[in-house]
Design an enzyme around this catalytic site. Structure first.
Site, PDB file in Angstrom:
ATOM      1  N   TYR A  44      32.488  21.000 -17.083  1.00  0.00           N
ATOM      2  CA  TYR A  44      31.520  19.828 -18.041  1.00  0.00           C
ATOM      3  C   TYR A  44      32.127  19.689 -19.254  1.00  0.00           C
ATOM      4  O   TYR A  44      32.472  18.660 -19.803  1.00  0.00           O
ATOM      5  CB  TYR A  44      30.182  20.063 -17.886  1.00  0.00           C
ATOM      6  CG  TYR A  44      29.883  20.155 -16.091  1.00  0.00           C
ATOM      7  CD1 TYR A  44      30.147  19.036 -15.531  1.00  0.00           C
ATOM      8  CD2 TYR A  44      29.330  21.185 -15.606  1.00  0.00           C
ATOM      9  CE1 TYR A  44      29.609  19.197 -14.119  1.00  0.00           C
ATOM     10  CE2 TYR A  44      28.973  21.497 -14.331  1.00  0.00           C
ATOM     11  CZ  TYR A  44      29.552  20.190 -13.497  1.00  0.00           C
ATOM     12  OH  TYR A  44      29.061  20.275 -12.244  1.00  0.00           O
ATOM     13  N   SER A  66      29.991  16.332  -0.713  1.00  0.00           N
ATOM     14  CA  SER A  66      28.888  17.241  -0.940  1.00  0.00           C
ATOM     15  C   SER A  66      27.641  16.792  -0.045  1.00  0.00           C
ATOM     16  O   SER A  66      27.555  15.405   0.057  1.00  0.00           O
ATOM     17  CB  SER A  66      28.414  16.885  -2.503  1.00  0.00           C
ATOM     18  OG  SER A  66      27.437  17.660  -2.947  1.00  0.00           O
ATOM     19  N   HIS A 117      25.643  15.689 -15.258  1.00  0.00           N
ATOM     20  CA  HIS A 117      25.878  16.789 -14.474  1.00  0.00           C
ATOM     21  C   HIS A 117      26.022  17.812 -15.004  1.00  0.00           C
ATOM     22  O   HIS A 117      25.477  18.885 -14.336  1.00  0.00           O
ATOM     23  CB  HIS A 117      27.397  16.449 -13.605  1.00  0.00           C
ATOM     24  CG  HIS A 117      27.195  17.138 -12.270  1.00  0.00           C
ATOM     25  ND1 HIS A 117      26.421  18.218 -11.955  1.00  0.00           N
ATOM     26  CD2 HIS A 117      27.765  16.278 -11.087  1.00  0.00           C
ATOM     27  CE1 HIS A 117      26.679  18.392 -10.504  1.00  0.00           C
ATOM     28  NE2 HIS A 117      27.498  17.491 -10.208  1.00  0.00           N
ATOM     29  N   PRO A 164      26.748  11.621 -11.189  1.00  0.00           N
ATOM     30  CA  PRO A 164      26.456  11.161  -9.834  1.00  0.00           C
ATOM     31  C   PRO A 164      25.322   9.989 -10.191  1.00  0.00           C
ATOM     32  O   PRO A 164      24.363  10.067 -10.921  1.00  0.00           O
ATOM     33  CB  PRO A 164      25.996  12.318  -9.166  1.00  0.00           C
ATOM     34  CG  PRO A 164      26.177  13.412  -9.862  1.00  0.00           C
ATOM     35  CD  PRO A 164      26.184  13.184 -11.075  1.00  0.00           C
TER      36      PRO A 164
END
Length: 627
Positions: A108, A555, A344, A121
């Protein structure tokens, strides 16, 4: 994001009395955390063997035999692999979790692509019944109250501990999502969390028509504002932000991270700007009151809503109505669209979904409390001084955002033929069944297998995040190749499907118990970098590049709410696929890039539907399956 079908079983920890004011009762969360096992370091030999097995269906024989040689060299007694493995084991002894800091940084904070599309997301919630500002405000007020209700459980450490397969899960991520924010840097970002300060924040930020407001959500006695009070405050925000020609300062947060880091340093030189930015960063969460998006048919509504949650639709729509660095942003449109997006770095999908499930249930309750009409202070508008240089940065960010918007292709489908019920009837894991459907859809489109990423939760371990379930296996390849082969008997196809599903189930089990290969390989690679030794050849190998080029990034994010999460692809020629399997239907979000001629989200979604239906037909039309 669990990659497993023993859904979270919630066991409340005893009967707990909730104190009136949000006071923290220390120890409850901590004592639970202390009891969690540490993430293990798998054995070197096991990882090397399993790595070779995962390469078999995706690389050619010549590359595979070259990789075999490199791995044999890497594993030699007293060799490089052994030395790095010992380093990792040492790190595991000395830290709470040998992976978590490394993962946060490499996955990240060091990642320099925009967080929009590439990392953050979005979640699409069921469409709401309103189409005016009153309905929008009313729902926003209930939603805020619902999040504050959930926050009380976090503050009091009375969140029910979650379980997976009888094992307690790490609850740490719940303590990272509120009052936190990502902060851009020139080379590496950071995350600030104000929740654990001696005086934690008591305000949220609300953004409307690109204008940000600080809204205090607690009374002086520590009680949260009621729904009625919140509604009145939101009305004030709305009526003092009617101008639609304001500079969209928030769009700066959508830029490539180095560019935003530079613009950020420039922006906060001014004290007014710095104070405004700090107020957004410190806020508990952000609520985005969106302008209506272009109308589409009911059939396309979910796909349009997914785009709204992922990036806002572009600079002329709602992309400026965000602070993309904020961990949690709830998005409520005047046209009944509703959802959220999250940054995220601090957390995965399941804690976010758990919060969503709580909030959605809360908004359905009828309001009991009538509010004493105490006059409340005006929500404070955040001011920004925009210099010509900042104006130039905003224009550049708008251009880049619009390029991203035009490039992203998203298709949300509700697969209505069946849900978890059909695989369960055939004694198959629903997740493994869906993953095999994806493998089949991809194979039918491209006549080859590809590296596939499915996230698995490592929350059985202290501070656990995720590892990778590699859904493409020797067994899945055997099944997809046989499925459309006229020379194969149906009974043989069923046997191959069953074997593929079992193999996926076994890999999932291995992953959630900390025995998968991907984080271990990453750890060995990072250990080599830390030791300042030369990079081992296995990481410079073509096979390693192929294995990490995920044409399918997937996912499973199960929720009680009929929602769907969505995210962008991780490879320029790849797909992002997220799904929420309900009892009798499955929500899918498929994304691809328009700039790649080979990929098409609608085609993939259609192939996926066909694959799942063909698999059901295969099982139901084969004598063995009827026994």
């Amino acid at each position: 994001e669990l990659g497993i079908d023993l859904w979270y079983k919630v066991k409340p920890c005893g009967r707990l009395v909730r104190p009136v004011a949000p006071t923290r009762i220390p120890g409850r969360y901590l004592s639970h955390q202390e009891g969690l096992p540490k993430l293990p370091v798998p054995s070197l030999q096991q990882t090397c063997e399993r790595y070779l097995a995962t390469l078999e269906p995706i690389v050619d024989e010549e590359e595979l035999s070259h990789t075999k040689e490199l791995l044999a060299e890497f594993q030699k007694a007293g060799g490089v692999g052994e030395r790095l493995q010992k380093g990792l084991e040492r790190r595991a002894r000395k830290t709470e979790n040998w992976l978590s800091d490394w993962w946060l940084t490499t996955a990240y904070l060091d990642y320099r692509m925009p967080v929009v599309v590439h990392s953050s997301p979005g979640v699409v919630l069921p469409r709401l019944e309103f189409s005016d500002r009153q309905g929008q405000m009313r729902f926003a007020a209930k939603l805020i109250a619902g999040v504050l209700d959930f926050k009380t459980m976090i503050d009091n450490e009375t969140l029910p501990v979650e379980y997976l397969g009888g094992k307690q899960l790490c609850m740490n991520q719940y303590y990272q999502v509120l009052s936190s924010c990502r902060v851009p840097g020139l080379k590496r970002d950071s995350v600030v969390n104000h929740a654990h300060r001696s005086r934690p924040p008591t305000h949220i930020t609300v953004v409307h028509n690109f204008q940000f407001f600080v809204l205090d959500v607690y009374n002086s006695d520590g009680t949260p504002l009621t729904v009625d009070q919140l509604y009145m405050q939101l009305e004030k925000v709305w009526s003092s932000s009617l101008q639609t020609n304001k500079e969209p300062i928030g769009i700066l947060t959508s830029n490539q991270r180095n560019s935003w880091g530079k613009a950020y340093n420039n922006l906060i030189k001014d004290k007014t700007n710095k104070d405004s930015v700090r107020a957004i960063q410190k806020s508990i969460f952000t609520v985005c009151l969106d302008a209506p998006m272009p109308c589409v048919s009911d059939e396309l509504y979910h796909s349009r809503a997914a785009v709204q949650m992922l990036h806002g639709g572009g600079s002329r729509w709602n992309s400026g109505n965000r602070w993309f660095d904020k961990t949690l942003q709830f998005i409520i449109g005047e046209d009944g669209s509703c959802g959220l997006m999250y940054e995220h770095a601090p957390a995965e999908g399941p804690p976010i979904v758990s919060l969503i499930d709580h909030v959605v249930e809360y908004t359905k309750k009828s309001e009991m409390v009538r509010t004493p009409m105490v006059p409340l202070p005006m929500p404070q508008k955040l001011r920004f001084n925009i210099t010509p240089e900042i104006k130039k940065d905003i224009e550049k960010a708008k251009q880049n955002m619009n390029i991203m918007v035009h490039d992203l292709d998203v298709k949300v489908i509700v697969f209505s033929h069946f849900g978890k019920n059909v695989p369960k009837t055939h004694k198959m894991s629903p997740d493994a069944f869906i993953q095999m459907g994806l493998q089949l859809a991809y194979y039918r489109m491209y006549q080859r297998c590809c590296a596939t990423y499915e996230s698995a939760s490592l929350r059985m371990f202290k501070l656990g995040r995720t590892d990778t379930i590699r859904s493409c296996s020797i067994d899945s390849a055997n099944f997809v190749k046989a499925m459309d082969d006229p020379a194969k008997q149906k009974i043989e196809k069923v046997t191959l499907l069953e074997k593929a599903v079992k193999a996926h189930r076994a890999y999932t089990d291995m992953a959630i118990h900390g025995q998968a290969i991907d984080r271990h390989l990453l750890g060995l690679k990072l250990q080599a970098i830390e030791d300042l030794t030369s990079m081992p050849e296995i990481f410079m190998d073509t096979s390693y590049a192929v294995a990490n080029h995920y044409n399918l990034s997937t996912s499973q994010v199960p929720a009680k709410t009929d929602c769907v999460m969505c995210f962008g692809p991780v490879a320029p020629d790849g797909y992002g696929v997220c799904y929420n399997p309900m009892a009798e239907h499955i929500n899918f979000a498929v994304s691809a890039f328009n700039s790649c001629n080979e990929t098409n989200a609608a085609h993939m979604a259609q192939r996926l539907e066909e694959a799942l239906l063909d698999m059901r037909m295969l099982l139901e039309s084969t004598p063995k399956a009827k026994l």
